[in-house]
Write a protein that holds these residues in place. Structure first.
Motif: not given
Length: 53
Positions: A21-25, A36-40, A14-16
């Protein structure tokens, strides 16, 4: 397997996922949060670690 080991593995997974997700955003250059949410989500859905197929 011991319940503690299973709980540890699930927690690490879960942490991974949260980190990915945070890196991609953070890599997105959009200005609006909605974009940002849609593109991520699109980027995560079309990546090589795709579970939707």
């Amino acid at each position: 397997m011991a319940p503690t080991l299973i709980a540890t593995i699930v927690t690490v997974c879960v942490l991974f996922v949260i980190a990915i997700v945070l890196i991609e955003a953070g890599l997105q250059t959009e200005a609006r949060p909605r974009d940002i949410v849609a593109k991520t989500l699109f980027s995560l859905g079309s990546g090589p670690i795709n579970l939707l197929n």
